[in-house]
Motif scaffolding. Sequence first.
Motif, short mmCIF file in Angstrom:
data_model
loop_
_atom_site.label_atom_id
_atom_site.label_comp_id
_atom_site.label_asym_id
_atom_site.label_seq_id
_atom_site.Cartn_x
_atom_site.Cartn_y
_atom_site.Cartn_z
N PRO A 25 -27.44 30.10 -42.93
CA PRO A 25 -26.06 29.79 -42.55
C PRO A 25 -25.90 29.70 -41.04
O PRO A 25 -26.49 30.49 -40.29
N ASN A 35 -25.95 26.67 -44.94
CA ASN A 35 -24.83 27.43 -45.49
C ASN A 35 -25.39 28.38 -46.56
O ASN A 35 -26.60 28.49 -46.71
N ASP A 36 -24.52 29.03 -47.29
CA ASP A 36 -24.98 29.99 -48.31
C ASP A 36 -25.82 29.31 -49.40
O ASP A 36 -26.79 29.89 -49.89
N LYS A 132 -21.74 38.33 -48.57
CA LYS A 132 -21.42 36.91 -48.60
C LYS A 132 -20.11 36.76 -49.36
O LYS A 132 -19.87 37.47 -50.33
#
Length: 135
Positions: A25, A35-36, A132
Amino acid sequence: GSSLGISVFDLIQSVGQGLSSIPMPVGSSLGAFGNDISCDVQGVLVIIGCTGSLLYSISLSIYFLSMIRNQTSERGIRDKLERYLHAVPILFTFVTTVVCLVFDQIHPHGTVCTLAATPMYCHHDLDVECEKPRR
């Protein structure tokens, strides 16, 4: 058989590791553009490659142990042992990977996303979140 399995899993891990920090990320590491989801994909590649390669190495050791120490014939190994020497590494690897995804255990850690209870430095750096956001 087993040496092909090791090679396939090594290749998968190499792709994951080779991406380095790119899928991480943004803001989690130098060179992070992901990103995740991209972090999870990289983590899956690293976990599958690392776990599968290790377990196939164990299978190969069991194969040679059976051949040398127990003097098991090729046919005996093929009939009694070979399916387990392939099934255990493959099944364990994929079950482990699914569990890591389901329980959200893939995080940036060092220069890759991999199995980690929390992101690296989250307990020491206020800018790094320990959780997260749920998707």
